[in-house]
Structures are given as structure tokens and as C-alpha cells.
Design an enzyme around this catalytic site. Sequence first.
Site, PDB file in Angstrom:
ATOM      1  N   ASP A 174      18.315 -29.483  -6.658  1.00 21.65           N
ATOM      2  CA  ASP A 174      16.978 -29.586  -6.081  1.00 21.65           C
ATOM      3  C   ASP A 174      16.837 -28.771  -4.799  1.00 21.65           C
ATOM      4  OD1 ASP A 174      18.775 -31.259  -4.822  1.00 21.65           O
ATOM      5  OD2 ASP A 174      17.526 -33.058  -4.926  1.00 21.65           O
ATOM      6  N   GLU A 181      26.854 -29.463   1.120  1.00 25.61           N
ATOM      7  CA  GLU A 181      26.982 -29.633   2.562  1.00 25.61           C
ATOM      8  C   GLU A 181      27.358 -31.073   2.916  1.00 25.61           C
ATOM      9  OE1 GLU A 181      27.036 -26.819   3.522  1.00 25.61           O
ATOM     10  OE2 GLU A 181      25.654 -25.708   2.255  1.00 25.61           O
ATOM     11  N   GLY A 203      27.072 -16.397  -2.517  1.00 22.14           N
ATOM     12  CA  GLY A 203      26.702 -17.804  -2.416  1.00 22.14           C
ATOM     13  C   GLY A 203      25.365 -18.076  -1.753  1.00 22.14           C
ATOM     14  N   ASP A 247       0.805  -1.222   0.000  1.00 23.44           N
ATOM     15  CA  ASP A 247       0.000   0.000   0.000  1.00 23.44           C
ATOM     16  C   ASP A 247       0.837   1.271   0.000  1.00 23.44           C
ATOM     17  OD1 ASP A 247       0.781  -0.581   2.619  1.00 23.44           O
ATOM     18  OD2 ASP A 247      -1.004   0.307   3.510  1.00 23.44           O
ATOM     19  N   HIS A 285       1.206   0.445  10.418  1.00 23.76           N
ATOM     20  CA  HIS A 285       1.613  -0.922  10.099  1.00 23.76           C
ATOM     21  C   HIS A 285       2.935  -0.942   9.309  1.00 23.76           C
ATOM     22  CE1 HIS A 285      -0.722   0.507   6.642  1.00 23.76           C
ATOM     23  NE2 HIS A 285      -0.103  -0.389   5.905  1.00 23.76           N
ATOM     24  N   GLY A 300      19.009 -33.664  -2.073  1.00 27.54           N
ATOM     25  CA  GLY A 300      19.488 -32.921  -0.913  1.00 27.54           C
ATOM     26  C   GLY A 300      20.621 -31.965  -1.188  1.00 27.54           C
TER      27      GLY A 300
END
Length: 548
Positions: free
Chosen positions: A430, A463, A403, A26, A112, A459
Site C-alpha cells: 500500500d 521500515e 530500490g 511546449d 521558462h 504502512g
Amino acid sequence: MYTISDYLLDRLKELGIDEVFGVPGDYNLQFLDHITAREDLKWIGNANELNAAYMADGYARTKGISAFVTTFGVGELSAVNGLAGSYAENVPVVEIIGSPTTTVQNNKKLVHHTLGDGDFLRFEKMHEEVTAAIAHLTIENATSEIDRVLTIAMTEKRPVYINLPIDIAETKTNKPNKPLQKMTERLTEAEATILSKVEKALQQAENPVIIAGHEILSYHIEHQLNEFIQKFNLPITTLPLGKGAFDEEDSHYIGTYSGSPTEEPLKSRVDNADLVLLLGAKLTDSATSGFSFGFTDKQIISIGATEVLFYGEKHEAIQLDRFVSALSTLSFSRFTGDLLPVKRISKVEFKDEQLTQKRFWKMVETFLLQGDTVVGEQGTSFFGLTNVPLKKDMHFIGQPLWGSIGYTFPSTLGSQIANKDSRHLLFIGDGSLQLTVQELGTAIREKLTPIVFVINNNGYTVEREIHGATEQYNDIPMWDYQNLPLVFGGTSQTVATYKATTEAELAEVMKSARKDTERLQWIEVVMDQEDAPLLLQKLAKIFAKQNS
């Protein structure tokens, strides 16, 4: 009535911006009316503000600068991670914040999208660390502040922030009476002195090598760099952070240098150079495999946008685009040694066997065409693509310094909008896709036709390689990736979907995808979760040691 909103949009248009990204709220709706009322600008609405920032980043990397709009507080904070990436990697993005009226702000109303304390400068302050300039527009300063921050964005190639209160946006003003100030081409006295020192070093060097980095791409000075290399017959490499800064089909290009994992003879050629001249390059951990480069300060001259180093000693900063343009005016003997051009694969014999990372990237190399734009998501894709040689007139996008996973999907779409004539090829894992897949609906709505390779290896492979190969925190929910476009509004008329698990299947898919230029090409590629590119395996071991 001509307003400050119109003035800002005219300036954006002057800089070459044709599309503006963002999310309505808004506090910015009246400003958006000015965008949609124009025939020379297009509004591209996004699924969320973070994706808008990512799309704007990709657009700017290709077009030179971009702009996106959010609302105050909740919107801008959702986007700040994307803006930080643009800051880290020298991408000029203009963030425009629609904020409450000056009366509301001056009276510290508890409205707000605030923290309920009447302080309307909190979010501005939060942006100080990830922008090159901030402008809080008022009636008195609006036009001069717009000009100031846009000039900084173009000069420093970093994001800027414009706080546009609702009433200021609608305030009457005059049209620009002259173009934005352009950079002078004449070197400063300090730049001339540095240039002379570079010339002397090159005159004395017997075995020099040039390393180009990402700032060459940020300033869009690939042509000026090429002139310098061709004139003096110099060998040149790029860091992964800067891949694509030089034509990789050119005989002077000797490969991508990434520290200790770099293959021979490139590794020795760079490590043993008597002069390593870095141009727009930063020796970051991901670009040099944990700072494992084999040369020392005694060999290095580094000319960058924010820092100049001569053998470890800091010098006054320079204007990179102006400086690189001046390199062709130097006087020293052409290099006469061996250049070691890159070896390339012309053909791969496809087998009806399970796809592996090693074979997949060989197939990708033969799939690339001149003029493509290749985008590599941080992780498996980026490190798989690092040593895939590009073809002439190709553009490469990655984000190895910041990254932020998920960045490349929206970035690809932004870049595709900026350059509709280049076929965009995205390689994304993925796990990364799950962060920003909401923008798939935008791609379908805008009728974009990139080729997207979704690597399904179940996955977070990066990592897993670094730590916790079988730990649950590296697992992700399994999605039906092949059919995702159908969930986001795709049909057989707008999207072609595929799934490949073997080399033979992928070979057929690649043929079909390349021929079909009228639809988005969505390819799920299935590989084992324990499989990873060799460079990533080596780098993960280095990172694991670095983190211990």
C-alpha cells in the site's frame, strides 16, 4: 520533408521500439507530432515524468530497449530518479529531451523551465552521473550523435540522454544509409585470455557452483547461459538481484541464494563450493542480506559487464553477452555431483482464517503459470517472492539495488505493453502504491489486463521491521484500495475489483482473476501490519545492525 526527428524515430524503430512514453511540454510538442503521425509507433502519454521513466524501464527489461520523452528542465528532473534506477540496474532507456531553440540557448534568454541564469547546460550536466552517454544535437552532429549514443545504450545496457532543441528536431536530413553497427562476435585478445583462465579454473574445480545475476537479464542472454549449464551439467543459483535469469523448473537450478538467511542445504552448497563463478552478478547488500555470504575472494571468479575479478584481483572489462556466448566452447569434464533441485509446492489446503504472509506466498506459488511475468515491489512483496520458485518461461521484475518504492506499478504496465502475450502479476504494498498510483488511469485507457495484488498492511512494513515499528513516520493514510480503479476511470467493463482478508476468500478471488483475461484484475489483500515474510524479518535485523 524528412527531418532529424524522423531519423531518430527510424533508429528507435530499428532497435525494436514500438511505443514511446512521456509527457508533453511546449519544448517537445513538435517532436511528438512526428511520433503520432507514424503508423508504426504509438505514443503512450503518462501522468508524470517519473512514471514515464519507470514505464520505460519495465518496457526495456522485457523488450530490450525503450524510449521516453520529456520537456526541458522541469520534465527531465522529474524523471531523473527513474533514469538513475535504470543506470544502477543496467537497463537501456533512451531519454529524449525537447529543449528551447538553439537561438534561445545561444543568446542565453531567460525563458521558462530554466533557473533564470541563461545556462542551458545545467540539466545535461546533472544527467552525466546517471547515463552512459549524452548527446546535445546540432545541425552538424545530429545523425552521428544519435547513432553513437544508441549504440552505447545497446552495448552497455544503460540509459542515454538526447537533448533535442526544437529547431534541430525540424531540420532536414537524410535517411540512414546503413543499420546501426552491431557488436562483433569475435572475442578480443583480453576476453580470450580471461576465457582461458575460467576454463582452467573449471577444470580444476571439484565442487563448482554458478551464480547468475541481473546482467544476464539486461543482455537477454538467458539462452546462452542455459546452453553452458546444460552442456556441463553445472549447478546454478541466482541472487534475488537476478531472479529469473535461469529456468527455475530446470533440474540444474538449486534455488535463490541470499546470504546467511538462505535455507539449507542450498546455503552450504554455495558457501562451501571450491569455485563460485558469478556471471553478471553483483554482491549487493540487499541481494546478499547485508553482505552475509559465506564464501570468500579465494573462491570467487566474477564476470560482469563493468568488472571482472579473479579471486579479488581486477582484470580488464569484457563484453558480457559475447563472453557468456563463448562459455559453451570451453573444454572440461561435466559435473557429476548432486544438483539438489528445488522443492516445490503443488497444492495448498485453504483455511477460513486471517491471511498471513507465510501462507499468502505459498498460495502465490500455486497460482503461478508457465509464461507469466511476475513483478515484486521492493519490500514485503520482493522478499516474499524471493524464495517462491518460478515456472518455465516466466519473467521476473524487481528493483532491489536501486530500490525506489513505487517503481513496480508503472514498470508492470510498461512491461505488459512490451509483451502483451504474457499475463503480468504485480505484488505491491500500500505504501509503495501511493507514490505512483496516478498511472492507474493509463492502465485503464490502454486496456491493460494485469493481475494486481495490493497488500494492505497499513504502512511501510520494511521500515517498521528495520526501525520504528510503531512510529508515525511509518504510517500512511488509509485508502479504499478496492475501489481505487473507479476513481481513475475504471468501470465494471474494464476492471474487476476484489478484497480478500482470509485464505478462503483469496482462493476464490484467485480463481476468478485467473479466468478473467479481458479486464484488469485489482485485488486488495489485507494482512496485519506487524506481519512480514521471514526473509524480510531476518534481513531487517541485518540492515538495522548495518545502519547502527
